[in-house]
Scaffold this motif. Sequence first.
Motif, PDB file in Angstrom:
ATOM      1  N   GLY A 281      -7.158  27.002 -73.784  1.00  0.00           N
ATOM      2  CA  GLY A 281      -6.822  28.003 -72.769  1.00  0.00           C
ATOM      3  C   GLY A 281      -7.256  27.654 -71.359  1.00  0.00           C
ATOM      4  O   GLY A 281      -7.669  28.520 -70.597  1.00  0.00           O
ATOM      5  N   PHE A 282      -7.183  26.371 -71.009  1.00  0.00           N
ATOM      6  CA  PHE A 282      -7.413  26.011 -69.608  1.00  0.00           C
ATOM      7  C   PHE A 282      -6.092  26.075 -68.839  1.00  0.00           C
ATOM      8  O   PHE A 282      -5.990  26.745 -67.829  1.00  0.00           O
ATOM      9  CB  PHE A 282      -8.014  24.602 -69.495  1.00  0.00           C
ATOM     10  N   ILE A 283      -5.084  25.344 -69.345  1.00  0.00           N
ATOM     11  CA  ILE A 283      -3.822  25.240 -68.599  1.00  0.00           C
ATOM     12  C   ILE A 283      -2.631  25.312 -69.559  1.00  0.00           C
ATOM     13  O   ILE A 283      -2.613  24.622 -70.587  1.00  0.00           O
ATOM     14  CB  ILE A 283      -3.769  23.906 -67.818  1.00  0.00           C
ATOM     15  N   PHE A 284      -1.673  26.161 -69.223  1.00  0.00           N
ATOM     16  CA  PHE A 284      -0.428  26.282 -69.990  1.00  0.00           C
ATOM     17  C   PHE A 284       0.748  25.913 -69.091  1.00  0.00           C
ATOM     18  O   PHE A 284       0.677  26.055 -67.872  1.00  0.00           O
ATOM     19  CB  PHE A 284      -0.190  27.726 -70.447  1.00  0.00           C
ATOM     20  N   GLN A 285       1.849  25.543 -69.735  1.00  0.00           N
ATOM     21  CA  GLN A 285       3.080  25.317 -68.991  1.00  0.00           C
ATOM     22  C   GLN A 285       3.572  26.683 -68.490  1.00  0.00           C
ATOM     23  O   GLN A 285       3.531  27.658 -69.243  1.00  0.00           O
ATOM     24  CB  GLN A 285       4.087  24.743 -69.978  1.00  0.00           C
ATOM     25  N   SER A 286       4.035  26.743 -67.251  1.00  0.00           N
ATOM     26  CA  SER A 286       4.563  28.016 -66.751  1.00  0.00           C
ATOM     27  C   SER A 286       5.833  28.389 -67.517  1.00  0.00           C
ATOM     28  O   SER A 286       6.605  27.511 -67.902  1.00  0.00           O
ATOM     29  CB  SER A 286       4.880  27.862 -65.264  1.00  0.00           C
ATOM     30  N   SER A 287       6.068  29.653 -67.737  1.00  0.00           N
ATOM     31  CA  SER A 287       7.265  30.171 -68.426  1.00  0.00           C
ATOM     32  C   SER A 287       7.519  29.456 -69.756  1.00  0.00           C
ATOM     33  O   SER A 287       8.666  29.190 -70.114  1.00  0.00           O
ATOM     34  CB  SER A 287       8.533  30.012 -67.565  1.00  0.00           C
ATOM     35  N   GLU A 288       6.458  29.123 -70.454  1.00  0.00           N
ATOM     36  CA  GLU A 288       6.559  28.264 -71.641  1.00  0.00           C
ATOM     37  C   GLU A 288       7.559  28.774 -72.678  1.00  0.00           C
ATOM     38  O   GLU A 288       8.330  27.989 -73.231  1.00  0.00           O
ATOM     39  CB  GLU A 288       5.177  28.103 -72.270  1.00  0.00           C
TER      40      GLU A 288
ATOM     41  N   LEU B 110       5.353  23.287 -62.730  1.00  0.00           N
ATOM     42  CA  LEU B 110       4.690  24.581 -62.538  1.00  0.00           C
ATOM     43  C   LEU B 110       3.786  24.887 -63.729  1.00  0.00           C
ATOM     44  O   LEU B 110       4.177  24.678 -64.879  1.00  0.00           O
ATOM     45  CB  LEU B 110       5.740  25.680 -62.339  1.00  0.00           C
ATOM     46  N   TRP B 111       2.597  25.391 -63.441  1.00  0.00           N
ATOM     47  CA  TRP B 111       1.568  25.558 -64.470  1.00  0.00           C
ATOM     48  C   TRP B 111       0.865  26.901 -64.312  1.00  0.00           C
ATOM     49  O   TRP B 111       0.759  27.426 -63.210  1.00  0.00           O
ATOM     50  CB  TRP B 111       0.520  24.439 -64.344  1.00  0.00           C
ATOM     51  N   ASP B 112       0.367  27.421 -65.438  1.00  0.00           N
ATOM     52  CA  ASP B 112      -0.449  28.637 -65.411  1.00  0.00           C
ATOM     53  C   ASP B 112      -1.849  28.295 -65.910  1.00  0.00           C
ATOM     54  O   ASP B 112      -1.991  27.486 -66.836  1.00  0.00           O
ATOM     55  CB  ASP B 112       0.144  29.712 -66.327  1.00  0.00           C
ATOM     56  N   TYR B 113      -2.831  28.926 -65.319  1.00  0.00           N
ATOM     57  CA  TYR B 113      -4.209  28.727 -65.770  1.00  0.00           C
ATOM     58  C   TYR B 113      -4.582  29.844 -66.729  1.00  0.00           C
ATOM     59  O   TYR B 113      -4.392  31.019 -66.409  1.00  0.00           O
ATOM     60  CB  TYR B 113      -5.162  28.695 -64.573  1.00  0.00           C
ATOM     61  N   GLY B 114      -5.097  29.480 -67.895  1.00  0.00           N
ATOM     62  CA  GLY B 114      -5.495  30.465 -68.904  1.00  0.00           C
ATOM     63  C   GLY B 114      -6.902  30.988 -68.636  1.00  0.00           C
ATOM     64  O   GLY B 114      -7.484  30.721 -67.589  1.00  0.00           O
ATOM     65  N   PRO B 115      -7.460  31.738 -69.613  1.00  0.00           N
ATOM     66  CA  PRO B 115      -8.757  32.394 -69.402  1.00  0.00           C
ATOM     67  C   PRO B 115      -9.879  31.442 -68.960  1.00  0.00           C
ATOM     68  O   PRO B 115     -10.694  31.809 -68.117  1.00  0.00           O
ATOM     69  CB  PRO B 115      -9.080  32.984 -70.774  1.00  0.00           C
TER      70      PRO B 115
END
Length: 457
Positions: A25-32, A40-45
């Motif tokens: 849960g560090f980094i996920f693909q955006s709109s996975e 584009l990337w999302d940062y998790g908890p």
Amino acid sequence: MAEIMNKSSDTHRMEKIVSLCKRRGFIFQSSEIYGGLNGLWDYGPLGVELKRNLKNYWWRVMVHERDDVVGMDGSILMNRAVWKASGHEDTFSDPMVDCRVCKTRMRADQVIEKKGARQCPNCGSKDLTEPRPFHLMFKTYVGATEDESSITYLRPETAQSIFVQFKNVLEVSRKKLPFGIAQIGKAFRNEINPRNFTFRSREFEQMELEYFCRPEQGMELLEYWKEERLKFYENIGISRANLHVRNVPNEESAFYSKGTYDIEYDFPFGRQELEGVAYRTDYDLSQHQKASGKSLEYFDEETKQRFIPHVVEPSAGVDRTVLALICEAYSEDEAPDEKGKMEARIVLRFHPRVAPIKCAVFPLLKNRESLVVKAKEIVDLLRPCMTVFYDESGAIGRRYRRQDEIGTPFGITVDFETLGEKDPSLRDTVTLRERDSMKQERVKISDLLELLSMRIA
Ligand code: ATP
């Protein structure tokens, strides 16, 4: 051969890092769930905590701990005139090349040169287009009509809002040269070829300082910021041996710059830029003064001179630094399991200052009410001052291992000695385990807050 071996082991290492980032849960693909969106990337908890710790430390060092820097937070959308004056509208582009065979689109500097011939890095074909400029700013419209008069751009750097607010900030802060204005915020670039995980993204954050000075101070300050910035990276746990300063040759840097260097890091995919430091002369303020017709001059009370200040700009990327922190921290070693047998462990050796979770608290057994109550008291004691994770499930060794993998530097175990059941002198003490050495010490609960606060500061 050795080089090939290293390359493949570095690729392997990078794959493990990317997989850990997703798994924990560090980094996920955006709109996975829709197949993602390139660059584009999302940062998790955990990623968001790591990122905040980095930004907070930058802000502390660059703004709070200095008398000569103030902060600001500018809007992402600005009047289009800003981008015309700064030169971005006309020139903010990268040369792009297409492969006519496999259709790969790349930046001109990604084309391979072999025996004087240009080759596609993907399929090896020599049938490539000539480089042509590709504009990197995302265009958008402001207001209800979509026409020429409502066009603007998502900012490709945070610096311009600092330049256009220079006069306002100078007036309210009443600073004397040299002084700086700092900002952390989002920037957007429609990169031709986003790659290397988050390294080159289309949306990212920058931490920028515009340090204004007299013309004669520029070169000296360019040098001054080198050591300051290298120290910053060391203080967040990046070893000096993996950092490199690259002087950017004149032909590569902006025409108005009198000196530029990049601070680079040895990523598993190669040595790449983390931060650029440039002496930009008075170019930016002069351009905005000319285009807006508003004075952006500084008045020196002592000499009664009026002039446009020069500026030195250390400009760092949040996302690239987060990635460097993860790459630097990632390691594999061995630790004893429940029965003392050695087993492989993955450990993120984050500096405690940036670690997402500072401390984990474990009751030895989850079905002993008195242990659980005590452990929860400790959580309540520490939580106002740091991020704490409470975990009561599974064998204690497994709980340690889960924390090692996310880089938690300290683990506290509440056991029967804490309750004073074996030795009354140990009542209200706990074991404090350090992640890297795995050493355990017996500490009084009443000393915990001070001891940990010092170690994570
Ligand atoms: P590059 O040559 O790698 O494209 P740049 O020299 O264009 O970078 P600058 O304009 O100097 O980058 O931006 C300052 C900092 O912003 C960079 O050092 C980097 O840390 C960060 N940055 C720039 N572009 C990106 C991007 N596409 N993704 C992530 N971070 C970026």
